[in-house]
Design an enzyme around this catalytic site. Structure first.
Site, PDB file in Angstrom:
ATOM      1  N   SER A   1       2.048   1.170  -6.289  1.00 50.29           N
ATOM      2  CA  SER A   1       1.310   2.354  -4.871  1.00 50.29           C
ATOM      3  C   SER A   1      -0.094   1.670  -5.448  1.00 50.29           C
ATOM      4  O   SER A   1      -0.351   1.065  -5.769  1.00 50.29           O
ATOM      5  CB  SER A   1       2.108   3.305  -5.310  1.00 50.29           C
ATOM      6  OG  SER A   1       1.285   4.373  -5.587  1.00 50.29           O
ATOM      7  N   LYS A   2      -0.474   2.167  -3.521  1.00 50.44           N
ATOM      8  CA  LYS A   2      -2.046   2.613  -3.787  1.00 50.44           C
ATOM      9  C   LYS A   2      -2.993   2.680  -4.842  1.00 50.44           C
ATOM     10  O   LYS A   2      -4.134   2.175  -4.909  1.00 50.44           O
ATOM     11  CB  LYS A   2      -2.061   3.132  -2.222  1.00 50.44           C
ATOM     12  CG  LYS A   2      -2.057   2.576  -0.950  1.00 50.44           C
ATOM     13  CD  LYS A   2      -2.997   3.475  -0.269  1.00 50.44           C
ATOM     14  CE  LYS A   2      -2.678   2.692   1.231  1.00 50.44           C
ATOM     15  NZ  LYS A   2      -1.383   2.714   2.017  1.00 50.44           N
ATOM     16  N   ARG A   3      -2.479   3.868  -4.829  1.00 46.72           N
ATOM     17  CA  ARG A   3      -3.110   5.007  -6.524  1.00 46.72           C
ATOM     18  C   ARG A   3      -3.359   2.823  -7.596  1.00 46.72           C
ATOM     19  O   ARG A   3      -4.414   2.969  -8.491  1.00 46.72           O
ATOM     20  CB  ARG A   3      -2.139   4.781  -7.096  1.00 46.72           C
ATOM     21  CG  ARG A   3      -2.243   6.606  -6.717  1.00 46.72           C
ATOM     22  CD  ARG A   3      -1.272   7.685  -7.764  1.00 46.72           C
ATOM     23  NE  ARG A   3      -0.516   7.171  -7.590  1.00 46.72           N
ATOM     24  CZ  ARG A   3       0.256   7.199  -9.813  1.00 46.72           C
ATOM     25  NH1 ARG A   3      -0.883   6.828  -9.912  1.00 46.72           N
ATOM     26  NH2 ARG A   3       1.236   6.252  -9.697  1.00 46.72           N
ATOM     27  N   HIS A   4      -2.711   1.513  -7.208  1.00 44.05           N
ATOM     28  CA  HIS A   4      -2.996   0.692  -7.916  1.00 44.05           C
ATOM     29  C   HIS A   4      -4.281  -0.019  -7.536  1.00 44.05           C
ATOM     30  O   HIS A   4      -4.174  -1.618  -8.661  1.00 44.05           O
ATOM     31  CB  HIS A   4      -1.597   0.717  -8.760  1.00 44.05           C
ATOM     32  CG  HIS A   4      -0.551   1.065  -9.667  1.00 44.05           C
ATOM     33  ND1 HIS A   4       0.476   1.403  -9.129  1.00 44.05           N
ATOM     34  CD2 HIS A   4      -0.738   1.741 -10.730  1.00 44.05           C
ATOM     35  CE1 HIS A   4       0.532   2.158  -9.421  1.00 44.05           C
ATOM     36  NE2 HIS A   4       0.385   2.446 -11.247  1.00 44.05           N
ATOM     37  N   GLY A   5      -4.425   0.500  -6.547  1.00 40.84           N
ATOM     38  CA  GLY A   5      -4.943  -0.888  -5.806  1.00 40.84           C
ATOM     39  C   GLY A   5      -4.856  -1.051  -4.987  1.00 40.84           C
ATOM     40  O   GLY A   5      -4.071  -0.524  -4.362  1.00 40.84           O
TER      41      GLY A   5
END
Ligand code: GLU
Length: 485
Positions: A258-262
């Protein structure tokens, strides 16, 4: 395989093309190209609220940038081409209505008048009773009179498909084997919304059938839709395509990517300086491998070796470090003129104007081994093209050391008429310069680099001087010396 291979990528244009979608596109494209089949792009724009033209454009741009061509589908965000079109679902409404009518007539579907509030109440009750939330079938057996009355009250109907109450639906999956779903746990799902538009599950089946798809290759989040879709094929008397559900993609920490991973959108990778062929190579390995675990493939090899047999069902992990390493491998393999061509948008964005400095190709080539991203290119060559600017380290630690000013002036004098102004000859000359003055090489090499580039690190010194050329070297030595007053 004797059957004509037809695969598709069917994005909903409700956002950018993300890593997961790009991987799905790639596997469909590779499979079609491997089998000399046809790859189709179909825009599933039936979500009237969330679909946008901008998303269509961004998706097309992303797929094109990745170098994947489609044989049938959109030309731009409005027009398309191919014998099975239109390829925008909102242009196919008549076709869906025809089959809705057929299913209604055959009693395989029925109108449902439940309001949002009714459905919400059903959901809450299920929650209280700790059951999976599921439509309770209350409109299944309405009489014609009841329907007329509800309509007279102004109630709008959606259309639901009647799922079998018993038995199981088996999804034969090319990656997972047979996956069984108990019908009594499935619900009568909506096939036409109250607005009259089709739902995903319904339009997808009608189109996959009419567009003669041989294989449906998609993310595993759709596996749970497949029993509903298979029941529709059965009800409509159609042969279903073969299904392959690709493994989930996890982030490096083991949670769903997800976005949390970049960066998640393909165009972000483009802007970060990745090469499309490197991204393609990397994504191919997310859920697929060869028996010999080959990592780097030429584009032709990837097509030649890709097949669904190499796909695994266990989740794949997206590793940005490996992707970046792979990009570096691809950058190193590019011939320098091509590297410069690929880097040019980034050079332009950095405001570099390669007039007045050395030839760009020679400058870029100096650090060819080092680049991992195209975005790194400007920062490693800009000192050739911008007015001298000193890092604090170069100024305070190196240039302000005692005696440096004189060294720089002497160097300018020694190099003024020195020829040939080339790597090896310069090295010899400057080593001699050190020996004659009883200086350690470091006492000369470091100031020389700092004075000509403004930095304490950079390309190998003498080759860099050769590329910079006599005029610039001399003028920078003098300019720096003057600044040391
Ligand atoms: N429109 C669906 C999506 O974007 C396509 C799913 C499918 O391939 O059937 O997820």
């Amino acid at each position: 395989m004797t059957q004509k291979i037809r695969t598709r990528f069917a994005p909903s244009p409700t956002g950018f093309l993300h890593i997961g979608g790009a991987r799905t596109t790639l596997f469909n494209w590779l499979f079609a190209r491997h089998h000399k089949g046809t790859f189709i792009l179909r825009i599933e724009d039936t979500d009237e609220v969330r679909s946008t033209q901008d998303s269509v454009s961004a998706i097309l741009e992303s797929i094109r940038w990745m170098g994947m061509d489609w044989d049938e589908g959109p030309l731009d965000n409005d027009r398309d081409q191919g014998p099975y079109g239109p390829y925008f679902q909102m242009k196919r409404l008549e076709l869906y209505q025809k089959y809705i009518k057929q299913l209604l007539q055959e009693g395989k579907a029925y109108p449902c008048y439940c309001s949002k509030e009714d459905l919400e109440a059903m959901r809450r009750l299920a929650q209280l009773e700790k059951r999976p939330p599921r439509y309770d079938g209350r409109c299944r057996n309405l009489t014609d009179k009841q329907k007329r009355d509800l309509e007279a009250q102004g109630k709008k109907a959606s259309i639901r498909f009647r799922m079998p109450d018993e038995g199981v639906t088996v999804v034969p999956d090319m990656i997972r084997g047979d996956v069984s779903f108990e019908n009594k746990l499935q619900q009568d799902f909506v096939i036409q919304k109250t607005t009259g538009g089709p739902t995903y599950n319904f339009a997808c089946v009608v189109d996959d059938h009419h567009m003669e798809m041989s294989h449906v290759i998609r993310g595993d989040e759709h596996l749970s839709n497949t029993p509903s879709q298979l029941q529709l094929y059965r009800a409509l008397g159609w042969e279903p395509p073969k299904f392959a559900h690709l493994s989930m993609i996890l982030g490096p920490d083991g949670s769903k990517l997800s976005k949390r991973h970049g960066a998640t959108s393909v165009l972000e990778y483009k802007n970060q300086g990745f090469l499309p062929e490197a991204l393609r190579n990397y994504l191919a390995l997310l859920g697929w491998s060869t028996t010999d675990s080959q990592q780097l493939f030429t584009p032709e090899e990837l097509i030649a070796r890709f097949d669904l047999e190499g796909c695994q069902k266990s989740p794949a992990t997206f590793d940005p470090v490996k992707l970046t390493w792979m990009n570096g491998e691809y950058l190193r393999k590019l011939p320098v003129p091509e590297l410069v061509r690929r880097a040019s948008p980034f050079l332009e964005a950095a405001g570099l104007k390669p007039n007045g400095g050395p030839q760009l190709e020679r400058a870029v080539a100096l650090e060819h081994e080092k680049y991992k991203l195209l975005t790194e290119v400007p920062g490693l060559v800009d000192f050739f093209y911008k007015p001298l600017q000193f890092t604090p380290k170069a100024m305070d630690k190196v240039l302000r050391a005692p005696g440096v000013k004189q060294v720089l002036l002497d160097l300018a004098e020694a190099l003024k008429d020195f020829a040939p102004f080339t790597d090896k000859a310069l090295e010899e000359c400057i080593r001699k310069f050190c020996a004659e003055r009883g200086l350690k090489t470091g006492q000369v090499f470091h100031p020389l680099r700092a004075a000509t580039t403004g930095r304490t690190e950079g390309p190998t010194l003498f080759l860099m001087l050769e590329v910079m050329g006599r005029d610039m070297v001399l003028s920078r030595l003098r300019e720096t010396a003057a600044r040391l007053n």
